[in-house]
Design a protein around this motif. Structure first.
Motif, PDB file in Angstrom:
ATOM      1  N   GLU A  51       0.388   6.916  -6.644  1.00 31.10           N
ATOM      2  CA  GLU A  51      -0.822   7.674  -6.935  1.00 31.10           C
ATOM      3  C   GLU A  51      -0.719   9.140  -6.506  1.00 31.10           C
ATOM      4  O   GLU A  51      -1.148  10.041  -7.228  1.00 31.10           O
ATOM      5  CB  GLU A  51      -2.004   7.004  -6.222  1.00 31.10           C
ATOM      6  N   LEU A  52      -0.145   9.381  -5.345  1.00 28.37           N
ATOM      7  CA  LEU A  52      -0.163  10.735  -4.777  1.00 28.37           C
ATOM      8  C   LEU A  52       1.215  11.405  -4.777  1.00 28.37           C
ATOM      9  O   LEU A  52       1.331  12.571  -4.436  1.00 28.37           O
ATOM     10  CB  LEU A  52      -0.680  10.682  -3.326  1.00 28.37           C
ATOM     11  N   CYS A 109       3.677   9.407   0.592  1.00 31.27           N
ATOM     12  CA  CYS A 109       2.936   8.421   1.388  1.00 31.27           C
ATOM     13  C   CYS A 109       3.011   8.795   2.861  1.00 31.27           C
ATOM     14  O   CYS A 109       4.108   8.914   3.414  1.00 31.27           O
ATOM     15  CB  CYS A 109       3.511   7.016   1.167  1.00 31.27           C
ATOM     16  N   GLN A 135       1.741   1.761  -3.636  1.00 33.34           N
ATOM     17  CA  GLN A 135       0.572   2.195  -4.415  1.00 33.34           C
ATOM     18  C   GLN A 135       0.237   3.666  -4.149  1.00 33.34           C
ATOM     19  O   GLN A 135      -0.036   4.429  -5.079  1.00 33.34           O
ATOM     20  CB  GLN A 135      -0.632   1.315  -4.073  1.00 33.34           C
ATOM     21  N   ILE A 136       0.270   4.048  -2.868  1.00 34.60           N
ATOM     22  CA  ILE A 136      -0.089   5.427  -2.519  1.00 34.60           C
ATOM     23  C   ILE A 136       0.971   6.402  -3.045  1.00 34.60           C
ATOM     24  O   ILE A 136       0.645   7.471  -3.575  1.00 34.60           O
ATOM     25  CB  ILE A 136      -0.247   5.561  -0.987  1.00 34.60           C
ATOM     26  N   THR A 190      -8.725   2.675   1.736  1.00 34.45           N
ATOM     27  CA  THR A 190      -8.714   3.193   0.363  1.00 34.45           C
ATOM     28  C   THR A 190      -7.888   4.476   0.325  1.00 34.45           C
ATOM     29  O   THR A 190      -7.596   5.080   1.376  1.00 34.45           O
ATOM     30  CB  THR A 190     -10.143   3.526  -0.112  1.00 34.45           C
ATOM     31  N   THR A 191      -7.563   4.920  -0.877  1.00 35.74           N
ATOM     32  CA  THR A 191      -6.826   6.179  -1.022  1.00 35.74           C
ATOM     33  C   THR A 191      -7.605   7.324  -0.386  1.00 35.74           C
ATOM     34  O   THR A 191      -7.030   8.173   0.305  1.00 35.74           O
ATOM     35  CB  THR A 191      -6.592   6.477  -2.521  1.00 35.74           C
ATOM     36  N   GLU A 192      -8.921   7.355  -0.589  1.00 39.57           N
ATOM     37  CA  GLU A 192      -9.745   8.423  -0.026  1.00 39.57           C
ATOM     38  C   GLU A 192      -9.703   8.387   1.502  1.00 39.57           C
ATOM     39  O   GLU A 192      -9.602   9.430   2.157  1.00 39.57           O
ATOM     40  CB  GLU A 192     -11.200   8.283  -0.499  1.00 39.57           C
ATOM     41  N   LYS A 221       0.828  -1.211   0.000  1.00 39.62           N
ATOM     42  CA  LYS A 221       0.000   0.000   0.000  1.00 39.62           C
ATOM     43  C   LYS A 221       0.858   1.255   0.000  1.00 39.62           C
ATOM     44  O   LYS A 221       0.498   2.264  -0.627  1.00 39.62           O
ATOM     45  CB  LYS A 221      -0.925  -0.008   1.229  1.00 39.62           C
ATOM     46  N   MET A 260      -6.322   9.706   2.632  1.00 36.79           N
ATOM     47  CA  MET A 260      -6.245  11.169   2.521  1.00 36.79           C
ATOM     48  C   MET A 260      -7.065  11.842   3.626  1.00 36.79           C
ATOM     49  O   MET A 260      -6.642  12.851   4.186  1.00 36.79           O
ATOM     50  CB  MET A 260      -6.758  11.622   1.144  1.00 36.79           C
TER      51      MET A 260
END
Ligand code: SF4
Length: 84
Positions: free
Chosen positions: A53-54, A57, A49-50, A68-70, A46, A73
């Motif tokens: 994506e962002l 981390c 992945q984060i 989840t990503t949301e 994770k 965040m």
């Protein structure tokens, strides 16, 4: 068999600090299961992945985190603005 190392290994705070995990035992567990493995499983991490994506981390995200990503965040924002 050749081992595969996560591309983020040299910069990942789980590896290079005590901010994510604070025992070597815990760090070794994640290294064995995600960071340096016989197959490329770091893409299942994770933190990997984060970061992909962002482009960063948060420290509280562990490789086996199920948020989840949301949700990550939201927690990150709450942590930043949680001033006692
Ligand atoms: S697999 Fe995950 S914890 Fe390990 S170095 Fe890569 S991003 Fe960091």
């Amino acid at each position: 068999m050749e081992h595969s190392k996560c591309p983020n290994y040299d910069s990942c705070k789980l590896i290079n600090s005590t901010d994510v995990v604070n025992t070597q035992e815990e760090r070794d567990h994640y290294i064995r299961n995600y960071c340096i493995t016989e197959e490329q499983v770091w893409y299942e991490c994770k933190r990997y992945q984060i970061k992909a994506e962002l482009d960063f981390c948060p420290d509280f995200v562990l490789p086996d985190n199920v948020l989840t990503t949301e949700e990550i965040m939201e927690r990150f924002d709450n942590d930043i603005f949680d001033i006692d």
